[in-house]
Design a protein around this motif. Structure first.
Motif, PDB file in Angstrom:
ATOM      1  N   PHE A  84       0.852  -1.190   0.000  1.00 32.34           N
ATOM      2  CA  PHE A  84       0.000   0.000   0.000  1.00 32.34           C
ATOM      3  C   PHE A  84       0.881   1.230   0.000  1.00 32.34           C
ATOM      4  O   PHE A  84       2.074   1.154   0.286  1.00 32.34           O
ATOM      5  N   CYS A  85       0.283   2.374  -0.329  1.00 31.46           N
ATOM      6  CA  CYS A  85       0.987   3.651  -0.262  1.00 31.46           C
ATOM      7  C   CYS A  85       0.895   4.138   1.184  1.00 31.46           C
ATOM      8  O   CYS A  85      -0.195   4.269   1.733  1.00 31.46           O
ATOM      9  N   SER A  86       2.047   4.404   1.786  1.00 36.62           N
ATOM     10  CA  SER A  86       2.110   4.762   3.203  1.00 36.62           C
ATOM     11  C   SER A  86       2.627   6.189   3.388  1.00 36.62           C
ATOM     12  O   SER A  86       3.769   6.488   3.041  1.00 36.62           O
ATOM     13  N   PRO A  87       1.788   7.080   3.959  1.00 40.80           N
ATOM     14  CA  PRO A  87       2.250   8.443   4.246  1.00 40.80           C
ATOM     15  C   PRO A  87       3.295   8.458   5.362  1.00 40.80           C
ATOM     16  O   PRO A  87       3.289   7.593   6.237  1.00 40.80           O
ATOM     17  N   LYS A  88       4.177   9.463   5.330  1.00 40.69           N
ATOM     18  CA  LYS A  88       5.150   9.652   6.402  1.00 40.69           C
ATOM     19  C   LYS A  88       4.433  10.207   7.629  1.00 40.69           C
ATOM     20  O   LYS A  88       3.412  10.886   7.517  1.00 40.69           O
ATOM     21  N   CYS A  89       4.999   9.935   8.809  1.00 31.48           N
ATOM     22  CA  CYS A  89       4.415  10.464  10.047  1.00 31.48           C
ATOM     23  C   CYS A  89       5.508  10.652  11.085  1.00 31.48           C
ATOM     24  O   CYS A  89       6.639  10.218  10.904  1.00 31.48           O
ATOM     25  N   GLY A  90       5.155  11.293  12.176  1.00 31.55           N
ATOM     26  CA  GLY A  90       6.074  11.521  13.280  1.00 31.55           C
ATOM     27  C   GLY A  90       5.374  12.332  14.360  1.00 31.55           C
ATOM     28  O   GLY A  90       4.180  12.627  14.240  1.00 31.55           O
ATOM     29  N   PRO A  91       6.101  12.712  15.398  1.00 30.72           N
ATOM     30  CA  PRO A  91       5.489  13.459  16.505  1.00 30.72           C
ATOM     31  C   PRO A  91       4.775  14.740  16.066  1.00 30.72           C
ATOM     32  O   PRO A  91       3.735  15.096  16.604  1.00 30.72           O
ATOM     33  N   SER A  92       5.316  15.427  15.056  1.00 27.26           N
ATOM     34  CA  SER A  92       4.675  16.667  14.605  1.00 27.26           C
ATOM     35  C   SER A  92       3.934  16.495  13.282  1.00 27.26           C
ATOM     36  O   SER A  92       3.445  17.462  12.715  1.00 27.26           O
ATOM     37  N   ALA A  93       3.853  15.254  12.778  1.00 28.11           N
ATOM     38  CA  ALA A  93       3.178  14.982  11.505  1.00 28.11           C
ATOM     39  C   ALA A  93       2.254  13.773  11.663  1.00 28.11           C
ATOM     40  O   ALA A  93       2.668  12.643  11.411  1.00 28.11           O
ATOM     41  N   PRO A  94       1.008  14.009  12.108  1.00 31.75           N
ATOM     42  CA  PRO A  94       0.083  12.891  12.283  1.00 31.75           C
ATOM     43  C   PRO A  94      -0.316  12.269  10.946  1.00 31.75           C
ATOM     44  O   PRO A  94      -0.162  12.881   9.893  1.00 31.75           O
ATOM     45  N   CYS A  95      -0.820  11.061  11.023  1.00 30.33           N
ATOM     46  CA  CYS A  95      -1.265  10.366   9.812  1.00 30.33           C
ATOM     47  C   CYS A  95      -2.519  11.031   9.262  1.00 30.33           C
ATOM     48  O   CYS A  95      -3.412  11.408  10.026  1.00 30.33           O
ATOM     49  N   ALA A 114      13.695  -0.843   9.370  1.00 32.20           N
ATOM     50  CA  ALA A 114      14.649  -1.655  10.126  1.00 32.20           C
ATOM     51  C   ALA A 114      15.732  -0.762  10.723  1.00 32.20           C
ATOM     52  O   ALA A 114      16.291   0.093  10.055  1.00 32.20           O
ATOM     53  N   GLY A 115      16.007  -0.948  12.004  1.00 34.80           N
ATOM     54  CA  GLY A 115      17.047  -0.200  12.689  1.00 34.80           C
ATOM     55  C   GLY A 115      16.610   1.130  13.281  1.00 34.80           C
ATOM     56  O   GLY A 115      17.352   1.739  14.029  1.00 34.80           O
ATOM     57  N   SER A 116      15.397   1.605  12.945  1.00 33.69           N
ATOM     58  CA  SER A 116      14.949   2.872  13.527  1.00 33.69           C
ATOM     59  C   SER A 116      14.297   2.591  14.885  1.00 33.69           C
ATOM     60  O   SER A 116      13.799   1.508  15.131  1.00 33.69           O
ATOM     61  N   GLY A 117      14.292   3.568  15.727  1.00 36.90           N
ATOM     62  CA  GLY A 117      13.745   3.377  17.068  1.00 36.90           C
ATOM     63  C   GLY A 117      12.299   3.791  17.239  1.00 36.90           C
ATOM     64  O   GLY A 117      11.715   3.571  18.288  1.00 36.90           O
ATOM     65  N   SER A 118      11.724   4.392  16.204  1.00 33.84           N
ATOM     66  CA  SER A 118      10.336   4.851  16.340  1.00 33.84           C
ATOM     67  C   SER A 118       9.618   4.764  14.996  1.00 33.84           C
ATOM     68  O   SER A 118      10.248   4.771  13.942  1.00 33.84           O
ATOM     69  N   PRO A 119       8.290   4.702  15.039  1.00 39.97           N
ATOM     70  CA  PRO A 119       7.511   4.632  13.790  1.00 39.97           C
ATOM     71  C   PRO A 119       7.693   5.899  12.952  1.00 39.97           C
ATOM     72  O   PRO A 119       7.812   6.994  13.484  1.00 39.97           O
ATOM     73  N   SER A 120       7.692   5.709  11.613  1.00 44.74           N
ATOM     74  CA  SER A 120       7.836   6.852  10.724  1.00 44.74           C
ATOM     75  C   SER A 120       6.901   6.775   9.519  1.00 44.74           C
ATOM     76  O   SER A 120       6.932   7.647   8.669  1.00 44.74           O
ATOM     77  N   GLN A 121       6.076   5.728   9.451  1.00 44.89           N
ATOM     78  CA  GLN A 121       5.140   5.567   8.338  1.00 44.89           C
ATOM     79  C   GLN A 121       3.762   5.165   8.878  1.00 44.89           C
ATOM     80  O   GLN A 121       3.656   4.475   9.886  1.00 44.89           O
ATOM     81  N   CYS A 122       2.732   5.589   8.161  1.00 42.22           N
ATOM     82  CA  CYS A 122       1.345   5.295   8.544  1.00 42.22           C
ATOM     83  C   CYS A 122       0.845   4.021   7.872  1.00 42.22           C
ATOM     84  O   CYS A 122       1.313   3.641   6.800  1.00 42.22           O
ATOM     85  N   ALA A 123      -0.137   3.410   8.513  1.00 41.42           N
ATOM     86  CA  ALA A 123      -0.860   2.278   7.931  1.00 41.42           C
ATOM     87  C   ALA A 123      -2.316   2.437   8.323  1.00 41.42           C
ATOM     88  O   ALA A 123      -2.636   3.027   9.361  1.00 41.42           O
ATOM     89  N   LEU A 124      -3.215   1.919   7.481  1.00 45.74           N
ATOM     90  CA  LEU A 124      -4.636   1.933   7.817  1.00 45.74           C
ATOM     91  C   LEU A 124      -4.928   0.733   8.713  1.00 45.74           C
ATOM     92  O   LEU A 124      -4.740  -0.411   8.311  1.00 45.74           O
TER      93      LEU A 124
END
Length: 174
Positions: A84-95, A114-124
């Motif tokens: 699927f197409c996944s939008p970027k996200c983060g603490p200041s960028a909600p899905c 892989a290797g990152s410590g926090s989520p950075s992409q959205c999923a439905l």
């Protein structure tokens, strides 16, 4: 190739002006001495190719029917069939919300590379069950960790065609 690009540019200009392909003006032709309107229509196959070239206008779309938006990436999740197409996200960028007609699944920032410590992409996130679990038309609610993720089936057993990108494989966070 130039003709195809010119037609796509013309279609985009007509669309921006509020004219849809199915509403193109008719022309007159002489048939047997009479002016007869000639209906001009674009084929469904051509319109589908033009949509693929232009990309999707909504988040969480099917990456096999058009390019993802510039702020999205084509993703697959380890152990989950489809992409699927996944939008970027983060603490200041909600899905973003899912704005596909009739869809009720909610976008959540739950995927990490892989290797990152926090989520950075959205999923439905959906509820497995009837009615596709609230996923957009064409997507399935694939059960994972008690809930579900909306994904679109791959084509040709995961093979890509020329010009198509391989999905980024991400992990689901707990």
């Amino acid at each position: 190739m130039r003709t195809y690009a010119l037609v796509v540019v013309a279609l985009c200009a007509l669309s921006a002006a509020g004219v849809h392909a199915r509403e193109l003006p008719t022309r007159q032709a002489m048939v047997g001495g009479f002016d007869v309107p000639v209906e001009v229509a674009l084929s469904a196959a051509f319109l589908a190719r033009a949509e693929v070239a232009a990309g999707h206008k909504l988040p969480y779309s099917n990456p096999f029917t058009g390019m993802c938006q510039p702020t999205e990436m084509k993703v697959s999740i380890s152990g989950v069939p489809g992409s699927f197409c996944s939008p970027k996200c983060g603490p200041s960028a909600p899905c973003p919300a899912d704005t596909h007609k009739g869809a009720t699944a909610k976008g959540e920032c739950v995927l990490e590379t892989a290797g990152s410590g926090s989520p950075s992409q959205c999923a439905l996130i959906c509820k497995p069950g009837p009615d596709r679990g609230g996923c957009p038309t064409g997507a399935a609610c694939v059960p994972i960790q008690g809930l579900g993720i909306c994904t679109y089936s791959t084509k040709n057993d995961g093979e890509t065609t020329a010009g198509e990108t391989q999905p980024q494989i991400l992990e689901m966070t707990n």
